[in-house]
Design a protein around this motif. Structure first.
Motif, PDB file in Angstrom:
ATOM      1  N   GLN A 114       0.796  -1.226   0.000  1.00  0.00           N
ATOM      2  CA  GLN A 114       0.000   0.000   0.000  1.00  0.00           C
ATOM      3  C   GLN A 114       0.830   1.279   0.000  1.00  0.00           C
ATOM      4  O   GLN A 114       0.369   2.326  -0.456  1.00  0.00           O
ATOM      5  CB  GLN A 114      -0.944   0.003   1.203  1.00  0.00           C
ATOM      6  CG  GLN A 114      -2.194  -0.849   1.032  1.00  0.00           C
ATOM      7  CD  GLN A 114      -1.916  -2.343   0.847  1.00  0.00           C
ATOM      8  OE1 GLN A 114      -0.950  -2.886   1.365  1.00  0.00           O
ATOM      9  NE2 GLN A 114      -2.766  -3.006   0.086  1.00  0.00           N
ATOM     10  N   ASP A 115       2.064   1.217   0.500  1.00  0.00           N
ATOM     11  CA  ASP A 115       2.923   2.399   0.572  1.00  0.00           C
ATOM     12  C   ASP A 115       4.313   1.959   0.980  1.00  0.00           C
ATOM     13  O   ASP A 115       4.492   0.831   1.466  1.00  0.00           O
ATOM     14  CB  ASP A 115       2.350   3.402   1.592  1.00  0.00           C
ATOM     15  CG  ASP A 115       2.902   4.821   1.449  1.00  0.00           C
ATOM     16  OD1 ASP A 115       3.890   5.009   0.704  1.00  0.00           O
ATOM     17  OD2 ASP A 115       2.333   5.748   2.073  1.00  0.00           O
ATOM     18  N   SER A 121       1.071   2.151   5.112  1.00  0.00           N
ATOM     19  CA  SER A 121       0.709   0.930   4.402  1.00  0.00           C
ATOM     20  C   SER A 121      -0.234   0.082   5.247  1.00  0.00           C
ATOM     21  O   SER A 121      -1.259  -0.402   4.763  1.00  0.00           O
ATOM     22  CB  SER A 121       1.958   0.131   4.041  1.00  0.00           C
ATOM     23  OG  SER A 121       1.631  -1.027   3.299  1.00  0.00           O
ATOM     24  N   PHE A 131       2.785  -4.692   6.579  1.00  0.00           N
ATOM     25  CA  PHE A 131       3.861  -4.183   5.718  1.00  0.00           C
ATOM     26  C   PHE A 131       5.075  -5.104   5.718  1.00  0.00           C
ATOM     27  O   PHE A 131       5.589  -5.471   4.644  1.00  0.00           O
ATOM     28  CB  PHE A 131       4.256  -2.777   6.168  1.00  0.00           C
ATOM     29  CG  PHE A 131       5.360  -2.159   5.356  1.00  0.00           C
ATOM     30  CD1 PHE A 131       5.125  -1.687   4.069  1.00  0.00           C
ATOM     31  CD2 PHE A 131       6.640  -2.033   5.886  1.00  0.00           C
ATOM     32  CE1 PHE A 131       6.140  -1.114   3.320  1.00  0.00           C
ATOM     33  CE2 PHE A 131       7.662  -1.457   5.150  1.00  0.00           C
ATOM     34  CZ  PHE A 131       7.417  -0.994   3.864  1.00  0.00           C
ATOM     35  N   ASN A 158      -1.151   8.309  -0.704  1.00  0.00           N
ATOM     36  CA  ASN A 158       0.219   7.766  -0.804  1.00  0.00           C
ATOM     37  C   ASN A 158       1.003   8.344  -1.977  1.00  0.00           C
ATOM     38  O   ASN A 158       2.195   8.045  -2.138  1.00  0.00           O
ATOM     39  CB  ASN A 158       0.204   6.235  -0.895  1.00  0.00           C
ATOM     40  CG  ASN A 158      -0.442   5.718  -2.164  1.00  0.00           C
ATOM     41  OD1 ASN A 158      -0.848   6.485  -3.052  1.00  0.00           O
ATOM     42  ND2 ASN A 158      -0.560   4.399  -2.279  1.00  0.00           N
TER      43      ASN A 158
END
Length: 385
Positions: A114-115, A121, A131, A158
């Motif tokens: 997600q990030d 994330s 993560f 993000n």
């Protein structure tokens, strides 16, 4: 015009998932679809797809690793000569299952993150720590010899970290990085106010991605596509409705694209009841928006009609309540003002809470679900997720 044969099959093996991403492409009412295809049914689907001309099988979910029979399904696809790819959130991927999938013949693996910021994330995935598990999954995939793709869905929350995201993928040794700007259907549309980025964010990210693409040429492929809302013309929906891609959902519904059942009133046939060949060539749903004869004006007179086929049917329906309408993303669309208004709102940067993809929210938003009308208790559905 002769109907083309499908090239690629997306197999959504399950809607179950340990993550709760607020831009998930699964249908809003996924919690009603609990009757998953069996192993034997998926094996038959794959055989029918190969006979139809499909050369690539992509396995996704939900989280496909929740299916204990995943290695068996992958092996069947490989035995049929299909190129196989798995898309996973990564939290359930370890060396044991990775080795089994490698032995089954899985060709490539895509891990979604997600990030690059661990805290963000985890938050975007629903809050639970994920993560570090995702990064570990990518490392294991490389160790086992998989071709690795990192997928990051981009949005307002993000996009400013795009440099760090590219650096993360580079350090993980990914062969490919997909910077996939969120498509505002389904859950993402419910969260559009929180996810739609500003124009400055999008333009900066495009510059960063282009520079990285040149710097990493020959080492890591970077795919960055501008989000629909920021383009003058729409993209062709999966190269045109019912032309190249076919999706079989977890419950056996056969769809021209994975979000097609967002279109209320359009009935989709099920692989349990008909062959893929019959559905592809004869079903009303696949024929309805195939080609260009159905296009409205201004699309019918537009020189781009064989390029974008009127844009995304799901997007058109969700924004205008009319699946036959010109995709509002198009600058020539009668209802393009809907996009312009959304972009103006995005520039304000107002804080909006996320609606996470959970079974509880699925039931709440869906309200009058057929499953409830048939007397199935909500608790019984929730227990399956």
């Amino acid at each position: 015009m002769e109907t083309p044969r499908p090239y690629s099959l997306l197999c959504e093996l399950t809607y179950r998932c340990p993550l709760q991403c607020p831009y998930c492409s699964n249908p809003i009412n996924f919690a009603r679809h609990t009757d998953e295809l069996t192993t034997a049914e998926w094996e038959r689907v794959l055989a029918e797809a190969a006979a139809l001309g499909v050369v690539q099988a992509h396995f996704s979910g939900g989280e496909p690793l929740l299916r204990a029979d995943l290695p068996q399904i992958v092996r069947r696809a490989r035995d049929l000569g299909l190129y196989t790819n798995l898309s996973t959130g990564g939290t359930l991927f370890d060396e044991k299952i990775g080795t089994r999938l490698r032995e089954a013949g899985l060709d490539s693996l895509q891990v979604s993150i997600q990030d690059a910021c661990a805290e963000n994330s985890d938050r975007l995935a629903g809050g639970a720590p994920s993560f570090d598990k995702k990064k570990r999954a990518a490392e294991i995939a490389k160790h086992l010899g998989f071709s690795l793709t990192i997928n990051v869905v981009l949005h307002r929350q993000n996009l400013d970290n795009i440099e760090a995201i590219i650096s993360m993928a580079e350090k993980l040794g990914a062969e490919r990085l997909e910077l996939a700007n969120s498509q505002y259907n389904g859950w993402a549309l419910k969260n559009r106010a929180a996810l739609l980025p500003s124009r400055a964010q999008v333009e900066n990210a495009a510059r960063v991605a282009d520079a990285a693409r040149q710097r990493l040429a020959g080492r890591m492929e970077i795919l960055y596509v501008l989000p629909d809302y920021f383009e003058q013309f729409p993209k062709p929906c999966l190269n045109g409705w019912g032309r190249v891609f076919m999706t079989v959902a977890a419950d056996g519904s056969v769809l021209p694209c994975q979000t097609a059942r967002e279109i209320r009133g359009l009935q989709f046939e099920n692989a349990r009841g008909n062959s893929l060949e019959k559905i592809w060539f004869e079903s009303e749903a696949f024929q309805k928006f195939r080609g260009t004869d159905w296009l409205p004006e201004p699309c019918q007179s537009c020189p781009r009609k064989e390029i974008d086929f009127g844009g995304c049917r799901c997007q058109a329906f969700l924004l205008t309540d009319d699946a036959t309408a010109t995709d509002p993303v198009c600058s020539l669309a009668p209802k393009h003002h809907l996009i312009a208004e959304a972009l103006v709102a995005a520039e304000s940067g107002a804080e909006t809470d996320l609606i996470y993809r959970t079974a509880v929210e699925s039931l709440r938003i869906g309200k009058n679900l057929p499953a409830l009308q048939r007397g199935i208790e909500p608790a019984k559905i929730l227990n399956q997720y």
